[in-house]
Design an enzyme around this catalytic site. Structure first.
Site, PDB file in Angstrom:
ATOM      1  N   ALA A 125    -127.825 -38.541   0.913  1.00 36.35           N
ATOM      2  CA  ALA A 125    -126.879 -37.816   1.782  1.00 36.35           C
ATOM      3  C   ALA A 125    -127.605 -36.731   2.579  1.00 36.35           C
ATOM      4  O   ALA A 125    -128.566 -36.138   2.085  1.00 36.35           O
ATOM      5  CB  ALA A 125    -125.773 -37.200   0.935  1.00 36.35           C
ATOM      6  N   PRO A 126    -127.149 -36.503   3.815  1.00 35.45           N
ATOM      7  CA  PRO A 126    -125.958 -37.052   4.482  1.00 35.45           C
ATOM      8  C   PRO A 126    -126.171 -38.396   5.180  1.00 35.45           C
ATOM      9  O   PRO A 126    -125.266 -38.881   5.833  1.00 35.45           O
ATOM     10  CB  PRO A 126    -125.618 -35.968   5.498  1.00 35.45           C
ATOM     11  CG  PRO A 126    -126.950 -35.420   5.890  1.00 35.45           C
ATOM     12  CD  PRO A 126    -127.775 -35.427   4.631  1.00 35.45           C
ATOM     13  N   SER A 128    -129.120 -39.203   7.193  1.00 39.81           N
ATOM     14  CA  SER A 128    -130.025 -39.169   8.352  1.00 39.81           C
ATOM     15  C   SER A 128    -131.134 -40.190   8.220  1.00 39.81           C
ATOM     16  O   SER A 128    -131.379 -41.001   9.128  1.00 39.81           O
ATOM     17  CB  SER A 128    -130.635 -37.770   8.496  1.00 39.81           C
ATOM     18  OG  SER A 128    -129.653 -36.775   8.504  1.00 39.81           O
ATOM     19  N   LYS A 129    -131.808 -40.161   7.083  1.00 40.84           N
ATOM     20  CA  LYS A 129    -132.977 -41.026   6.894  1.00 40.84           C
ATOM     21  C   LYS A 129    -132.574 -42.443   6.512  1.00 40.84           C
ATOM     22  O   LYS A 129    -133.249 -43.410   6.889  1.00 40.84           O
ATOM     23  CB  LYS A 129    -133.915 -40.405   5.860  1.00 40.84           C
ATOM     24  CG  LYS A 129    -134.454 -39.041   6.297  1.00 40.84           C
ATOM     25  CD  LYS A 129    -135.280 -38.383   5.217  1.00 40.84           C
ATOM     26  CE  LYS A 129    -135.736 -37.007   5.656  1.00 40.84           C
ATOM     27  NZ  LYS A 129    -134.608 -36.059   5.797  1.00 40.84           N
ATOM     28  N   ASP A 192    -136.783 -38.122  -0.523  1.00 32.47           N
ATOM     29  CA  ASP A 192    -136.716 -36.863   0.211  1.00 32.47           C
ATOM     30  C   ASP A 192    -136.059 -35.871  -0.737  1.00 32.47           C
ATOM     31  O   ASP A 192    -134.834 -35.743  -0.768  1.00 32.47           O
ATOM     32  CB  ASP A 192    -135.911 -37.045   1.501  1.00 32.47           C
ATOM     33  CG  ASP A 192    -135.961 -35.805   2.379  1.00 32.47           C
ATOM     34  OD1 ASP A 192    -137.063 -35.340   2.684  1.00 32.47           O
ATOM     35  OD2 ASP A 192    -134.881 -35.303   2.744  1.00 32.47           O
ATOM     36  N   CYS A 246    -138.627 -30.380   2.606  1.00 31.33           N
ATOM     37  CA  CYS A 246    -138.611 -29.456   3.737  1.00 31.33           C
ATOM     38  C   CYS A 246    -138.979 -28.058   3.249  1.00 31.33           C
ATOM     39  O   CYS A 246    -138.404 -27.063   3.679  1.00 31.33           O
ATOM     40  CB  CYS A 246    -137.257 -29.452   4.443  1.00 31.33           C
ATOM     41  SG  CYS A 246    -135.853 -29.094   3.370  1.00 31.33           S
TER      42      CYS A 246
END
Length: 323
Positions: A125-126, A128-129, A192, A246
């Protein structure tokens, strides 16, 4: 306009001290300077529904100014419209574009998925990847998007449907505990990982760093190791794993990978992250300038430092050997 020093004082003192200890003075100053400015709106063209030429044609017609991204032909930097305004545009409403930071687009590109593969996005989530991976696969193959948080699952479903990413299946559950049938069943895995978000810090926006503290960084490091263990468990021998965050914290990046490389030696290898010359951009670097993590493998990781255009990110590429 507030001075650099005034803005710098807003960031957590312990965070600044660590950056200054981990990096040479000139690099530490560049990193902290990158946290002083707001970044422009960036987006990814959803190639499952349209193409970059069509989006540029519509933007030109609507007087929306943009720049191309040299290292990713399906990304644009929007110059004269705010995110809230762009969300009202028909291209966004119909899922033809996806608002996404440029740094966030890097891990799926580094994974380099192939048509027909089975891929796991362990903390999805959300979306993107996950949706970017589906587009890179031309909606051919299978992608399992896992998410533990129920509210974020709903957002994930919404984005997947809106983007028309039909190869994505959603699993609502703990990424640290997958069912036995997923053991060594994926050609590639994207992790991620949940992190402290240091690469997203903006001195002018307290909500980006309000919850940061050293204890939380240590807790996240332990959580990341558990997720990475599951990711490797689910990966086929010979498969590729991308570990990304990140954050700028070595405890959440290099230390997590050092743990994995020691635990799974010699089964696990580090490969260099190569991405259309991205490593040559001035806001990326091959490794920490000083400190503990200057080992040979560390030079293969991709670090994107925060700038006026990009958020701070860390990307590592691992290959699981055949036994």
């Amino acid at each position: 306009m507030k001075s650099f020093r005034q803005l710098l004082q807003k960031l957590p003192a312990e965070f600044i001290e660590r950056i200054q200890n981990d990096y040479q003075p000139s690099q530490a100053e560049k990193i902290l300077t990158g946290m002083m400015v707001e970044r422009p709106v960036t987006l990814r063209i959803n190639t499952l529904k349209t193409n970059v030429r069509e989006v540029m044609r519509v933007f030109q017609k609507d007087n929306i100014k943009f720049d191309r991204v040299l290292w990713y032909s399906d990304a644009l930097i929007v110059k004269n419209i705010r995110e809230t305004q762009l969300e009202k545009h028909s291209l966004y409403q119909e899922g033809h574009i996806y608002l996404q930071s440029l740094s966030s687009m890097v891990p799926p590109l580094a994974l380099d998925p192939k048509v027909g593969q089975r891929i796991l996005d362990l903390t999805a989530a959300p979306g993107s990847k996950s949706t970017q991976l589906a587009a890179l696969m031309n909606n051919q193959g299978m992608l399992l998007a896992n998410e533990i948080n129920e509210l974020r699952v709903e957002r994930l479903k919404y984005n997947i449907d809106k983007q028309g990413a039909s190869i994505i299946e959603i699993r609502h559950g703990d990424g640290k505990r997958l069912e036995e049938n997923y053991r060594e069943s994926f050609d590639a895995v994207l992790l991620d990982a949940p992190c402290s978000g240091e690469g997203l810090f903006l001195a002018c926006d307290p909500k980006t760093y309000r919850f940061w503290n050293p204890k939380r960084v240590r807790e996240l490091s332990n959580e990341q190791k558990k997720l990475l263990r599951t990711a490797l468990w689910a990966l086929k021998p010979g498969g590729t794993l991308i570990y990304s965050t990140c954050t700028l914290s070595s405890a959440e990046n290099e230390a997590v990978l050092d743990w994995a490389l020691e635990k799974y030696y010699p089964e696990l290898k580090v490969e260099s992250v190569a991405l259309n010359g991205l490593q040559s951009l001035p806001n990326t670097g091959p490794g920490l300038a000083v400190g503990e993590f200057s080992k040979p493998n560390s030079q293969k990781y991709l670090r994107i430092y925060p700038t006026q255009l990009m958020e701070g990110f860390f990307v590592a590429k691992l290959r699981k050997g055949n036994r």
